[in-house]
Design an enzyme around this catalytic site. Structure first.
Site, PDB file in Angstrom:
ATOM      1  N   ASN A   1       0.865  -1.178   0.000  1.00  0.00           N
ATOM      2  CA  ASN A   1       0.000   0.000   0.000  1.00  0.00           C
ATOM      3  C   ASN A   1       0.905   1.234   0.000  1.00  0.00           C
ATOM      4  O   ASN A   1       1.473   1.580   1.026  1.00  0.00           O
ATOM      5  CB  ASN A   1      -0.885  -0.031   1.254  1.00  0.00           C
ATOM      6  N   TRP A   2       1.023   1.846  -1.164  1.00  0.00           N
ATOM      7  CA  TRP A   2       1.984   2.963  -1.290  1.00  0.00           C
ATOM      8  C   TRP A   2       1.453   4.250  -0.657  1.00  0.00           C
ATOM      9  O   TRP A   2       2.193   5.221  -0.533  1.00  0.00           O
ATOM     10  CB  TRP A   2       2.282   3.218  -2.768  1.00  0.00           C
ATOM     11  N   LYS A   3       0.184   4.281  -0.340  1.00  0.00           N
ATOM     12  CA  LYS A   3      -0.439   5.505   0.205  1.00  0.00           C
ATOM     13  C   LYS A   3      -0.169   6.671  -0.761  1.00  0.00           C
ATOM     14  O   LYS A   3      -0.106   6.446  -1.963  1.00  0.00           O
ATOM     15  CB  LYS A   3       0.051   5.759   1.629  1.00  0.00           C
TER      16      LYS A   3
ATOM     17  N   HIS B   1      -9.524   1.543   5.058  1.00  0.00           N
ATOM     18  CA  HIS B   1      -8.224   1.732   5.712  1.00  0.00           C
ATOM     19  C   HIS B   1      -8.398   2.714   6.866  1.00  0.00           C
ATOM     20  O   HIS B   1      -9.177   3.664   6.766  1.00  0.00           O
ATOM     21  CB  HIS B   1      -7.198   2.254   4.702  1.00  0.00           C
TER      22      HIS B   1
ATOM     23  N   GLU C   1      -6.745   5.109   7.818  1.00  0.00           N
ATOM     24  CA  GLU C   1      -6.508   6.518   7.472  1.00  0.00           C
ATOM     25  C   GLU C   1      -7.744   7.126   6.814  1.00  0.00           C
ATOM     26  O   GLU C   1      -8.033   8.307   6.990  1.00  0.00           O
ATOM     27  CB  GLU C   1      -5.258   6.630   6.585  1.00  0.00           C
TER      28      GLU C   1
ATOM     29  N   GLU D   1      -5.452  -4.636  10.640  1.00  0.00           N
ATOM     30  CA  GLU D   1      -4.417  -3.628  10.830  1.00  0.00           C
ATOM     31  C   GLU D   1      -4.684  -2.847  12.120  1.00  0.00           C
ATOM     32  O   GLU D   1      -5.478  -1.895  12.113  1.00  0.00           O
ATOM     33  CB  GLU D   1      -4.410  -2.648   9.660  1.00  0.00           C
TER      34      GLU D   1
ATOM     35  N   GLY E   1       2.537   2.396  10.797  1.00  0.00           N
ATOM     36  CA  GLY E   1       3.522   3.462  10.676  1.00  0.00           C
ATOM     37  C   GLY E   1       4.235   3.794  11.972  1.00  0.00           C
ATOM     38  O   GLY E   1       4.973   4.780  12.037  1.00  0.00           O
TER      39      GLY E   1
ATOM     40  N   SER F   1       3.452  -1.977  10.432  1.00  0.00           N
ATOM     41  CA  SER F   1       4.898  -2.061  10.675  1.00  0.00           C
ATOM     42  C   SER F   1       5.490  -3.416  10.299  1.00  0.00           C
ATOM     43  O   SER F   1       6.387  -3.926  10.981  1.00  0.00           O
ATOM     44  CB  SER F   1       5.221  -1.692  12.133  1.00  0.00           C
TER      45      SER F   1
HETATM   46  P1  PGA Z   1       2.879   0.434   7.662  1.00  0.00           P
HETATM   47  O1  PGA Z   1       1.406   0.672   7.070  1.00  0.00           O
HETATM   48  O2  PGA Z   1       3.398  -0.851   7.062  1.00  0.00           O
HETATM   49  O3  PGA Z   1       3.665   1.641   7.213  1.00  0.00           O
HETATM   50  O4  PGA Z   1       2.737   0.338   9.143  1.00  0.00           O
HETATM   51  C1  PGA Z   1       0.505  -0.389   6.855  1.00  0.00           C
HETATM   52  C2  PGA Z   1      -0.783   0.115   6.275  1.00  0.00           C
HETATM   53  O5  PGA Z   1      -1.234   1.206   6.650  1.00  0.00           O
HETATM   54  O6  PGA Z   1      -1.387  -0.560   5.415  1.00  0.00           O
END
Ligand code: PGA
Length: 269
Positions: free
Chosen positions: A19-21, A111, A113, A181, A187, A227
Site C-alpha cells: 500500500n503505497w499511500k 483503511h 486513514e 491492521e 507506521g 509495521s
Molecule cells: P505500515 O502501514 O506498514 O507503514 O505500518 C501499513 C498500512 O497502513 O497498510
C-alpha cells in the site's frame, strides 16, 4: 469457527500487498515496479508461490497497468479506495467501473486513514464493499482497533464488529480479502506480536464462517498489516490464520519489499 477453516491454510495462496499511500508519482511508480520485478527475478523468486500486489495512487494506475501488461509482470494491481457510487456528480471520486476497466483487481476499503481523516464509518465501508463487488473488484476490507480500543475492549472486539458490518448483505460466494491492521501498529514501528495477530485473525475467520459460511472462511485470505518488515514477516506468516501482509512504509523500498515477498527463502518458513 470450524477447525477446517484453519487447517485449510495450504489452499490459500499467500498475498503480500504494498500500500503505497500518497507516495510515488507515475514515473517513480513505473521505475519501482520495474525494479521490484527484476529484483524478484534475479533472486529466483518463484512466481505463484506468493501473490504480489501493488496499490499505487490513482494517478499512477494507468502507467503501472501499461507496464504490467507490456512486460507480463505477474503482479496484481490494486487501488487504495473507490467511490460507493457508479458515476455522477461526486467531484474527486473514482468509480469502481473505471478501475475495473484499467485492469485493477483489488481495492482497499476502510483503511484506518480513510476512517480517521475522511470520517468513513461502517456504513460507507459497507457501501464501498458492495460497489467493489458489483464491478468485479476484490475488496481488501481493513479493520483494526486503536490503542484506546485495545485497552478498553481487547484486540478482537472492534475488528470483529467492523468486519461484521462490512459483510452485511455480502454473498457467501464473494471474493474478498480481509486485512487486520491495528491502528496503533500502522507506521509506528511497533508491530503487533504474531500471537496478537493470530488471535484477531482467528476471530475474523470466525466472523467469515458465521456471517458467510465455512467455505468462505476456509478460502478467504486474512492479512496482517502494521509495521511489517523483512525482519518480522516470517513470524507472522508462521501463524495459521495469517495469509499475508498489507505493507505500507516498507513497500516503498524495493529491496525491503522484495525481501518481504521472499519471506519463505530468506528466513526459512
Ligand atoms: P505500515 O502501514 O506498514 O507503514 O505500518 C501499513 C498500512 O497502513 O497498510
Amino acid at each position: 469457527m470450524s477447525s477446517s477453516a484453519t487447517q485449510n491454510r495450504s489452499s490459500r495462496t499467500p498475498l503480500i500487498a504494498g500500500n503505497w499511500k500518497m507516495n510515488l508519482d507515475h514515473l517513480q511508480a513505473v521505475a519501482t515496479v520495474q525494479k521490484l520485478h527484476w529484483t524478484l527475478k534475479d533472486a529466483g523468486h518463484e512466481t505463484g508461490s506468493v501473490q504480489v500486489a501493488v496499490f499505487p495512487p490513482f494517478t499512477d494506475i494507468r502507467s503501472v497497468q501499461t507496464l504490467i501488461d507490456a512486460d507480463k509482470i505477474p503482479f496484481e494491481l490494486g487501488a487504495q479506495d473507490l467511490s460507493a457510487y457508479d458515476s455522477g456528480a461526486y467531484t474527486g471520486e473514482v468509480s469502481g467501473a473505471f478501475l475495473a476497466k484499467l485492469g485493477v483487481g483489488l481495492v482497499i476499503i476502510g483503511h484506518s486513514e480513510r476512517r480517521a481523516y475522511h470520517h468513513e464509518g461502517d456504513d460507507v465501508v459497507g457501501a464501498k464493499v458492495k460497489a467493489a463487488l458489483k464491478h468485479g473488484l476484490t475488496p481488501v476490507i481493513c479493520v483494526g482497533e486503536t490503542a484506546e480500543d485495545l485497552e478498553r475492549f481487547g484486540g478482537s472486539a472492534v475488528p470483529v464488529s467492523q468486519l461484521e458490518k462490512a459483510l452485511e448483505g455480502v454473498p457467501a460466494s464473494a471474493d474478498i480479502v480481509v486485512a487486520y491492521e491495528p491502528v496503533w501498529a500502522i507506521g509506528s514501528g511497533q508491530a503487533a506480536t504474531p500471537a496478537q495477530a493470530q488471535e484477531v485473525a482467528a476471530a475474523l475467520r470466525g466472523v467469515l464462517a458465521r456471517v458467510l459460511d465455512d467455505d468462505a472462511a476456509a478460502r478467504t485470505r486474512i492479512l496482517y498489516g502494521g509495521s511489517v518488515k523483512s525482519s518480522n514477516i516470517a513470524s507472522f506468516m508462521r501463524e495459521p490464520d495469517v495469509d499475508g501482509a498489507l505493507v505500507g512504509g516498507a513497500s516503498l523500498v524495493v529491496d525491503e519489499f522484495a525481501a518481504i515477498v521472499r519471506y519463505q527463502k530468506h528466513v526459512g518458513v
